[in-house]
Design a protein around this motif. Structure first.
Motif, PDB file in Angstrom:
ATOM      1  N   PRO A  32      -1.707   8.576  -3.523  1.00 47.26           N
ATOM      2  CA  PRO A  32      -2.969   9.171  -3.970  1.00 47.26           C
ATOM      3  C   PRO A  32      -4.161   8.269  -3.643  1.00 47.26           C
ATOM      4  O   PRO A  32      -4.043   7.040  -3.628  1.00 47.26           O
ATOM      5  CB  PRO A  32      -2.782   9.292  -5.488  1.00 47.26           C
ATOM      6  CG  PRO A  32      -1.807   8.208  -5.833  1.00 47.26           C
ATOM      7  CD  PRO A  32      -0.907   8.058  -4.632  1.00 47.26           C
ATOM      8  N   THR A  33      -5.301   8.902  -3.395  1.00 45.97           N
ATOM      9  CA  THR A  33      -6.531   8.140  -3.202  1.00 45.97           C
ATOM     10  C   THR A  33      -6.906   7.483  -4.523  1.00 45.97           C
ATOM     11  O   THR A  33      -6.372   7.830  -5.582  1.00 45.97           O
ATOM     12  CB  THR A  33      -7.683   9.055  -2.741  1.00 45.97           C
ATOM     13  OG1 THR A  33      -7.917  10.044  -3.742  1.00 45.97           O
ATOM     14  CG2 THR A  33      -7.370   9.714  -1.403  1.00 45.97           C
ATOM     15  N   LEU A  34      -7.833   6.549  -4.469  1.00 45.01           N
ATOM     16  CA  LEU A  34      -8.257   5.867  -5.699  1.00 45.01           C
ATOM     17  C   LEU A  34      -8.846   6.838  -6.709  1.00 45.01           C
ATOM     18  O   LEU A  34      -8.722   6.634  -7.911  1.00 45.01           O
ATOM     19  CB  LEU A  34      -9.273   4.765  -5.379  1.00 45.01           C
ATOM     20  CG  LEU A  34      -8.733   3.545  -4.655  1.00 45.01           C
ATOM     21  CD1 LEU A  34      -9.850   2.528  -4.420  1.00 45.01           C
ATOM     22  CD2 LEU A  34      -7.590   2.895  -5.416  1.00 45.01           C
ATOM     23  N   TRP A  54      -4.082  -5.216  -0.642  1.00 43.65           N
ATOM     24  CA  TRP A  54      -5.053  -6.184  -1.159  1.00 43.65           C
ATOM     25  C   TRP A  54      -5.170  -6.058  -2.678  1.00 43.65           C
ATOM     26  O   TRP A  54      -4.745  -5.063  -3.279  1.00 43.65           O
ATOM     27  CB  TRP A  54      -6.421  -5.939  -0.520  1.00 43.65           C
ATOM     28  CG  TRP A  54      -7.056  -4.663  -1.008  1.00 43.65           C
ATOM     29  CD1 TRP A  54      -6.723  -3.389  -0.646  1.00 43.65           C
ATOM     30  CD2 TRP A  54      -8.073  -4.540  -1.985  1.00 43.65           C
ATOM     31  NE1 TRP A  54      -7.489  -2.488  -1.350  1.00 43.65           N
ATOM     32  CE2 TRP A  54      -8.331  -3.168  -2.165  1.00 43.65           C
ATOM     33  CE3 TRP A  54      -8.807  -5.469  -2.725  1.00 43.65           C
ATOM     34  CZ2 TRP A  54      -9.295  -2.690  -3.058  1.00 43.65           C
ATOM     35  CZ3 TRP A  54      -9.772  -4.987  -3.615  1.00 43.65           C
ATOM     36  CH2 TRP A  54      -9.997  -3.611  -3.765  1.00 43.65           C
ATOM     37  N   GLY A  55      -5.764  -7.073  -3.271  1.00 45.56           N
ATOM     38  CA  GLY A  55      -6.053  -7.073  -4.704  1.00 45.56           C
ATOM     39  C   GLY A  55      -7.353  -7.819  -4.958  1.00 45.56           C
ATOM     40  O   GLY A  55      -7.699  -8.753  -4.233  1.00 45.56           O
ATOM     41  N   ARG A  56      -8.061  -7.430  -5.976  1.00 43.10           N
ATOM     42  CA  ARG A  56      -9.382  -8.031  -6.241  1.00 43.10           C
ATOM     43  C   ARG A  56      -9.307  -9.490  -6.674  1.00 43.10           C
ATOM     44  O   ARG A  56     -10.258 -10.232  -6.539  1.00 43.10           O
ATOM     45  CB  ARG A  56     -10.154  -7.230  -7.278  1.00 43.10           C
ATOM     46  CG  ARG A  56      -9.561  -7.336  -8.665  1.00 43.10           C
ATOM     47  CD  ARG A  56     -10.560  -6.968  -9.730  1.00 43.10           C
ATOM     48  NE  ARG A  56      -9.909  -6.684 -10.978  1.00 43.10           N
ATOM     49  CZ  ARG A  56      -9.440  -7.595 -11.816  1.00 43.10           C
ATOM     50  NH1 ARG A  56      -9.521  -8.864 -11.533  1.00 43.10           N
ATOM     51  NH2 ARG A  56      -8.869  -7.240 -12.945  1.00 43.10           N
ATOM     52  N   ASP A  57      -8.170  -9.936  -7.196  1.00 41.82           N
ATOM     53  CA  ASP A  57      -8.012 -11.331  -7.613  1.00 41.82           C
ATOM     54  C   ASP A  57      -7.433 -12.212  -6.510  1.00 41.82           C
ATOM     55  O   ASP A  57      -7.022 -13.342  -6.771  1.00 41.82           O
ATOM     56  CB  ASP A  57      -7.101 -11.416  -8.848  1.00 41.82           C
ATOM     57  CG  ASP A  57      -7.771 -10.845 -10.079  1.00 41.82           C
ATOM     58  OD1 ASP A  57      -9.015 -10.848 -10.137  1.00 41.82           O
ATOM     59  OD2 ASP A  57      -7.043 -10.397 -10.990  1.00 41.82           O
ATOM     60  N   ASP A  86      -4.508  -2.987  -7.538  1.00 36.23           N
ATOM     61  CA  ASP A  86      -5.205  -2.926  -8.825  1.00 36.23           C
ATOM     62  C   ASP A  86      -5.243  -1.495  -9.345  1.00 36.23           C
ATOM     63  O   ASP A  86      -5.013  -0.544  -8.596  1.00 36.23           O
ATOM     64  CB  ASP A  86      -6.658  -3.405  -8.663  1.00 36.23           C
ATOM     65  CG  ASP A  86      -6.746  -4.867  -8.281  1.00 36.23           C
ATOM     66  OD1 ASP A  86      -6.137  -5.688  -8.971  1.00 36.23           O
ATOM     67  OD2 ASP A  86      -7.432  -5.171  -7.295  1.00 36.23           O
ATOM     68  N   VAL A  87      -5.592  -1.348 -10.616  1.00 31.57           N
ATOM     69  CA  VAL A  87      -5.801  -0.008 -11.151  1.00 31.57           C
ATOM     70  C   VAL A  87      -7.008   0.599 -10.428  1.00 31.57           C
ATOM     71  O   VAL A  87      -7.907  -0.132  -9.975  1.00 31.57           O
ATOM     72  CB  VAL A  87      -5.987  -0.017 -12.680  1.00 31.57           C
ATOM     73  CG1 VAL A  87      -4.732  -0.506 -13.377  1.00 31.57           C
ATOM     74  CG2 VAL A  87      -7.185  -0.832 -13.090  1.00 31.57           C
ATOM     75  N   PRO A  88      -7.056   1.921 -10.293  1.00 34.10           N
ATOM     76  CA  PRO A  88      -8.092   2.562  -9.491  1.00 34.10           C
ATOM     77  C   PRO A  88      -9.531   2.192  -9.845  1.00 34.10           C
ATOM     78  O   PRO A  88     -10.330   1.912  -8.945  1.00 34.10           O
ATOM     79  CB  PRO A  88      -7.837   4.056  -9.706  1.00 34.10           C
ATOM     80  CG  PRO A  88      -6.378   4.130  -9.984  1.00 34.10           C
ATOM     81  CD  PRO A  88      -6.059   2.887 -10.774  1.00 34.10           C
ATOM     82  N   ALA A  89      -9.886   2.166 -11.117  1.00 31.79           N
ATOM     83  CA  ALA A  89     -11.271   1.867 -11.493  1.00 31.79           C
ATOM     84  C   ALA A  89     -11.686   0.465 -11.046  1.00 31.79           C
ATOM     85  O   ALA A  89     -12.798   0.260 -10.546  1.00 31.79           O
ATOM     86  CB  ALA A  89     -11.464   2.022 -13.000  1.00 31.79           C
ATOM     87  N   ARG A  92     -11.977   0.522  -7.138  1.00 36.71           N
ATOM     88  CA  ARG A  92     -13.213   1.220  -6.712  1.00 36.71           C
ATOM     89  C   ARG A  92     -14.428   0.327  -6.921  1.00 36.71           C
ATOM     90  O   ARG A  92     -15.296   0.232  -6.055  1.00 36.71           O
ATOM     91  CB  ARG A  92     -13.387   2.525  -7.497  1.00 36.71           C
ATOM     92  CG  ARG A  92     -12.558   3.666  -6.980  1.00 36.71           C
ATOM     93  CD  ARG A  92     -12.991   5.003  -7.568  1.00 36.71           C
ATOM     94  NE  ARG A  92     -13.037   5.019  -9.014  1.00 36.71           N
ATOM     95  CZ  ARG A  92     -12.013   5.339  -9.805  1.00 36.71           C
ATOM     96  NH1 ARG A  92     -10.863   5.674  -9.285  1.00 36.71           N
ATOM     97  NH2 ARG A  92     -12.144   5.330 -11.111  1.00 36.71           N
ATOM     98  N   ARG A  93     -14.499  -0.335  -8.061  1.00 39.09           N
ATOM     99  CA  ARG A  93     -15.632  -1.216  -8.365  1.00 39.09           C
ATOM    100  C   ARG A  93     -15.678  -2.400  -7.396  1.00 39.09           C
ATOM    101  O   ARG A  93     -16.734  -2.760  -6.882  1.00 39.09           O
ATOM    102  CB  ARG A  93     -15.565  -1.688  -9.817  1.00 39.09           C
ATOM    103  CG  ARG A  93     -16.801  -2.450 -10.273  1.00 39.09           C
ATOM    104  CD  ARG A  93     -16.836  -2.725 -11.784  1.00 39.09           C
ATOM    105  NE  ARG A  93     -15.563  -3.089 -12.376  1.00 39.09           N
ATOM    106  CZ  ARG A  93     -14.806  -2.278 -13.136  1.00 39.09           C
ATOM    107  NH1 ARG A  93     -15.213  -1.048 -13.397  1.00 39.09           N
ATOM    108  NH2 ARG A  93     -13.673  -2.695 -13.649  1.00 39.09           N
TER     109      ARG A  93
END
Length: 165
Positions: A32-34, A54-57, A86-89, A92-93
């Motif tokens: 699924p898309t974000l 990838w991951g934000r951290d 990461d979780v979608p929210a 996206r951020r």
């Protein structure tokens, strides 16, 4: 020693007896898309695709995002698809804050298995895979440089016997 044997066995099972890596293996997924409003299937995307986990951290993940976006702009025949850990929210951020406008999907609980199927037995990030015609032509753990991306573009072009049809 047992861990090394386990990794070697896992590599052999994943890639056959030669245990050289994922190149030449078929690989497909639907995620699924974000936003969760649709699903993207790797096998339905025409032309070469660079899939980036990838991951934000993950500092190298964040560092390579602008490079991946520039690659997509310079190589319109390629699709660059981001797979967020990461979780979608949060994903996206993180993308929005950096001005990244690449298509992104979420792997959820499947992320480790999905990466393993593409050759990432350690689960480390970032991890990138180049696919052409459902066949893996390149895979790499670690941050992709501009030079790496140029090599991948040449090696996995549609007319290349290793990655093209």
């Amino acid at each position: 020693m047992r861990a090394a044997v386990a990794v070697a066995l896992a590599m052999g099972l994943a890639f056959g007896a030669n245990a050289r890596g994922p190149e030449g293996q078929t690989w497909d997924f639907t995620l699924p898309t974000l936003d969760g409003d649709r699903f993207l299937s790797l096998g339905r995307i025409r032309g070469p695709v660079l899939v980036n986990f990838w991951g934000r951290d993950c500092p190298p993940c964040i560092a390579e995002l602008p490079r991946l976006q520039a690659f997509a702009l310079q190589h319109p025949e390629w699709t660059v698809l981001l797979v967020s850990t990461d979780v979608p929210a949060v994903a996206r951020r993180a993308l929005s804050d950096r001005g990244i406008a690449l298509p992104a999907v979420r792997a959820g609980a499947n992320v480790a298995g999905l990466m393993r199927a593409a050759g990432n037995v350690s689960g480390g990030l970032p991890y990138s895979v180049a696919v052409n015609g459902a066949v893996i032509c390149r895979a790499m753990a670690g941050e992709l440089s501009a030079e790496d991306l140029g090599q991948w573009a040449r090696a996995c072009s549609p007319g290349d016997a290793r990655g093209g049809r």
